[in-house]
Design a protein around this motif. Structure first.
Motif, mmCIF file in Angstrom:
data_model
loop_
_atom_site.group_PDB
_atom_site.id
_atom_site.type_symbol
_atom_site.label_atom_id
_atom_site.label_comp_id
_atom_site.label_asym_id
_atom_site.label_seq_id
_atom_site.Cartn_x
_atom_site.Cartn_y
_atom_site.Cartn_z
ATOM 1 N N PRO A 132 -17.228 18.568 -13.862
ATOM 2 C CA PRO A 132 -15.904 18.225 -14.381
ATOM 3 C C PRO A 132 -15.283 17.078 -13.575
ATOM 4 N N VAL A 133 -14.778 16.071 -14.271
ATOM 5 C CA VAL A 133 -14.099 14.973 -13.575
ATOM 6 C C VAL A 133 -12.677 14.848 -14.101
ATOM 7 N N SER A 134 -11.796 14.332 -13.237
ATOM 8 C CA SER A 134 -10.443 14.001 -13.653
ATOM 9 C C SER A 134 -10.333 12.484 -13.706
ATOM 10 N N VAL A 135 -9.598 11.988 -14.700
ATOM 11 C CA VAL A 135 -9.466 10.543 -14.868
ATOM 12 C C VAL A 135 -7.988 10.170 -14.881
ATOM 13 N N GLY A 136 -7.605 9.282 -13.937
ATOM 14 C CA GLY A 136 -6.237 8.777 -13.901
ATOM 15 C C GLY A 136 -6.243 7.290 -14.149
ATOM 16 N N ILE A 137 -5.250 6.808 -14.883
ATOM 17 C CA ILE A 137 -5.198 5.377 -15.195
ATOM 18 C C ILE A 137 -3.829 4.820 -14.823
ATOM 19 N N GLY A 138 -3.854 3.643 -14.157
ATOM 20 C CA GLY A 138 -2.607 2.995 -13.756
ATOM 21 C C GLY A 138 -2.832 1.512 -13.526
ATOM 22 N N PRO A 139 -1.752 0.765 -13.321
ATOM 23 C CA PRO A 139 -1.856 -0.691 -13.202
ATOM 24 C C PRO A 139 -2.365 -1.178 -11.844
ATOM 25 N N THR A 140 -2.468 -0.306 -10.841
ATOM 26 C CA THR A 140 -3.056 -0.695 -9.555
ATOM 27 C C THR A 140 -3.954 0.450 -9.100
ATOM 28 N N LYS A 141 -4.747 0.177 -8.070
ATOM 29 C CA LYS A 141 -5.651 1.229 -7.595
ATOM 30 C C LYS A 141 -4.865 2.399 -7.009
ATOM 31 N N VAL A 142 -3.821 2.095 -6.237
ATOM 32 C CA VAL A 142 -3.026 3.181 -5.651
ATOM 33 C C VAL A 142 -2.372 4.015 -6.755
ATOM 34 N N LEU A 143 -1.903 3.353 -7.818
ATOM 35 C CA LEU A 143 -1.283 4.095 -8.918
ATOM 36 C C LEU A 143 -2.328 4.861 -9.737
ATOM 37 N N ALA A 176 4.618 13.562 -3.177
ATOM 38 C CA ALA A 176 4.889 13.615 -1.733
ATOM 39 C C ALA A 176 4.190 12.471 -1.007
ATOM 40 N N VAL A 177 4.843 11.947 0.035
ATOM 41 C CA VAL A 177 4.278 10.767 0.724
ATOM 42 C C VAL A 177 2.874 11.014 1.263
ATOM 43 N N GLU A 178 2.630 12.229 1.773
ATOM 44 C CA GLU A 178 1.301 12.424 2.377
ATOM 45 C C GLU A 178 0.178 12.427 1.354
ATOM 46 N N GLU A 179 0.532 12.521 0.090
ATOM 47 C CA GLU A 179 -0.488 12.497 -0.963
ATOM 48 C C GLU A 179 -0.903 11.068 -1.333
ATOM 49 N N ILE A 180 -0.122 10.098 -0.877
ATOM 50 C CA ILE A 180 -0.411 8.709 -1.262
ATOM 51 C C ILE A 180 -1.688 8.234 -0.580
ATOM 52 N N TRP A 181 -2.516 7.548 -1.319
ATOM 53 C CA TRP A 181 -3.763 6.979 -0.796
ATOM 54 C C TRP A 181 -3.429 5.956 0.286
ATOM 55 N N GLY A 182 -3.876 6.180 1.485
ATOM 56 C CA GLY A 182 -3.609 5.250 2.575
ATOM 57 C C GLY A 182 -2.513 5.720 3.510
ATOM 58 N N ILE A 183 -1.810 6.782 3.140
ATOM 59 C CA ILE A 183 -0.818 7.390 4.036
ATOM 60 C C ILE A 183 -1.437 8.642 4.640
ATOM 61 N N GLY A 184 -1.700 8.587 5.918
ATOM 62 C CA GLY A 184 -2.287 9.737 6.604
ATOM 63 C C GLY A 184 -1.222 10.536 7.326
ATOM 64 N N ARG A 185 -1.656 11.368 8.240
ATOM 65 C CA ARG A 185 -0.740 12.268 8.936
ATOM 66 C C ARG A 185 0.348 11.524 9.693
ATOM 67 N N GLY A 218 0.281 -1.006 5.236
ATOM 68 C CA GLY A 218 1.364 -0.208 4.666
ATOM 69 C C GLY A 218 2.118 -0.972 3.595
ATOM 70 N N LEU A 219 2.347 -2.249 3.852
ATOM 71 C CA LEU A 219 3.070 -3.062 2.876
ATOM 72 C C LEU A 219 2.282 -3.176 1.571
ATOM 73 N N ARG A 220 0.966 -3.298 1.711
ATOM 74 C CA ARG A 220 0.115 -3.363 0.517
ATOM 75 C C ARG A 220 0.270 -2.101 -0.327
ATOM 76 N N ILE A 221 0.306 -0.966 0.339
ATOM 77 C CA ILE A 221 0.452 0.293 -0.391
ATOM 78 C C ILE A 221 1.777 0.308 -1.141
ATOM 79 N N LYS A 222 2.842 -0.142 -0.473
ATOM 80 C CA LYS A 222 4.162 -0.165 -1.112
ATOM 81 C C LYS A 222 4.125 -1.056 -2.359
ATOM 82 N N LYS A 223 3.544 -2.248 -2.212
ATOM 83 C CA LYS A 223 3.464 -3.176 -3.351
ATOM 84 C C LYS A 223 2.665 -2.554 -4.498
ATOM 85 N N GLU A 224 1.568 -1.907 -4.139
ATOM 86 C CA GLU A 224 0.736 -1.279 -5.175
ATOM 87 C C GLU A 224 1.522 -0.193 -5.920
ATOM 88 N N LEU A 225 2.330 0.547 -5.172
ATOM 89 C CA LEU A 225 3.150 1.588 -5.807
ATOM 90 C C LEU A 225 4.179 0.973 -6.743
#
Length: 419
Positions: A132-143, A176-185, A218-225
DNA sequence: TCTGGGGTCCTAGGACCC
DNA sequence: TCTGGGGTCCTAGGACCC
């Protein structure tokens, strides 16, 4: 637009494909040496079993709750991954295989209805492989990553979710912020301490603050969001800059000879990985250490780095130098837990800088390694090896008490169907 | 009293990913 | 008793160049 296809509980799903009795039950897969939990079925997650939890700490709990426990079977997971990726490749000319269980698909120029497209991916992978796979689609990789979360976690979405201009703000507010790709502990802690608890809060911080506190990454992640694409698809993986083979031992090692065998084996494995990507390494490092988790026993950790006379991918050469380095760092009187070999300064094999003082017959070595690799491909990796690797199973080898068969890669393990 | 301005390379350490 | 195995990128600071 980007799609992210992510296999659900991948290692557990691989085990279930060939052992349907595991369906509906809590199942976990352990790391090498049966050390930590690294994959959990939904039922196991509901029991509160945490990722990376040491297995010995919850042994009684696992038994009491009748949790099915499996050792890691990377031969099986790697082969199943290859099958899934092949199918994903049928859906786009631009596929980035991001990890063993997930891939980004570039959707530029594909005139499709996005949700139907996502559902088609999910259905075909499930039908052809059982995964089973889940598929998410968005305008950037982070999204796309964020969308995947809603595909997987919200049952009504049935495994697919497409971010649209209409639903994006609401999704960001619920993420939640910790769920964002590239945001660690660490970054999650920092963000929460500044009142940013969700992805929505993060994009409301100033660019300058984010840049200052979290660097350009970090800035890249913000822009991607915000929907500004900063991370492009990497369809051809760049050659690796370093290659490492290391293992914890199945049991503590106090003698030199078995650790020597292990180091030789790791060096030969690095050599193979180098040849597979058609490159050679100019620097080799060997390391050994005791069990760092036990503060009550004498600790010892050393590494030895050496530059090779000429960059190489020959098993014979790398094993030779690795053992030579090992001799300089081994000290008796300790209980060793782990060793490893790391090679770096990697160059393409056709661009190796020669040496006037080179005494190795390179052409002969190259032909020998090519023959070795052909034999390994046909008869398995143990068929021919360097003598220093030892014969038979040293007790330094991995502990894998609950290993499932290699259903898809070994004839003797092929599944039996009873009528 | 006052001491330039522009670079490169390397390493260690810290952050992150699966 | 027992705790995985791979990787990447970024920054700061020091050494060095002219």
């Amino acid at each position: 637009m980007f799609a992210l296809a992510d296999c659900n509980n991948f290692y557990v799903s691989c085990e279930r494909v060939f052992n349907p009795a595991l369906n509906g039950r809590p199942v976990v897969v352990l790391s090498n040496n049966d050390g930590c939990v690294i994959a959990r079925s939904n039922e196991a997650k509901q029991l509160g079993i945490q990722m990376a939890q040491p297995a010995f700490q919850i042994a009684a709990f696992l038994k009491k709750n009748r949790v099915a426990v499996h050792s890691s079977n990377y031969a099986l997971y790697g082969d199943m991954s290859r099958r899934v990726m092949t199918i994903l490749g049928e859906f786009t000319p631009e596929l980035e295989i991001y990890s063993i269980d997930e891939a980004f698909l570039g959707l530029a120029g594909l005139p499709v209805e996005l949700e139907a497209y996502a559902r088609a991916i999910r259905n075909r992978v499930l039908q052809y492989t059982g995964i089973p796979v889940s598929v998410g689609i968005g305008p950037t990789k982070v999204l796309a990553k964020l969308a995947n979360h809603f595909a997987k976690k919200v049952p009504e979405n049935q495994g697919v979710f497409v971010l649209t201009p209409e639903n994006t703000a609401q999704c960001l507010q619920r993420f939640a912020v910790e769920e964002i790709w590239g945001i660690g502990r660490q970054y999650a802690k920092l963000l929460r301490s500044h009142g940013a608890n969700t992805a929505w809060d993060l994009i409301r911080l100033s660019d300058g603050w984010v840049r200052r506190k979290m660097t350009v990454a970090g800035l890249r992640i913000k822009k991607e969001l915000e929907g500004v694409s900063c991370l492009s698809l990497e369809t051809a993986p760049p050659a690796k800059q370093a290659i490492c083979t290391s293992r914890s031992f199945g049991t503590f090692q106090t003698e030199k000879a078995p650790i020597r065998e292990a180091v030789a084996t790791f060096a030969a494995r690095c050599a193979f990985k180098l040849r597979r990507q058609r490159s050679c390494a100019g620097v080799l490092m060997v390391f050994i250490h005791t069990n760092e988790f036990n503060p009550n026993e004498p600790q010892y950790a050393r590494n030895a780095v050496r530059r090779l006379p000429v960059a190489t991918s020959s098993s014979l050469e790398l094993v030779h130098y690795a053992l030579d380095s090992f001799e300089t760092i081994f000290r008796p009187g300790f209980r060793y837990k782990k060793a490893g070999v790391l090679v770096s300064e990697i160059v393409p094999e056709d661009r190796v800088q020669g040496s006037l003082f080179d005494t190795v017959e390179r052409e002969k070595q190259r032909a020998l390694m090519a023959a070795l690799d052909r034999i390994s491909l046909r008869f398995g990796p143990d068929a021919v090896q360097v003598a220093a690797q030892g014969v038979g199973d040293g007790d330094w080898q991995l502990r894998r008490a609950k290993l499932s068969p290699c259903y898809t890669t070994r004839w003797s393990d092929i599944i039996t169907v009873k009528a």
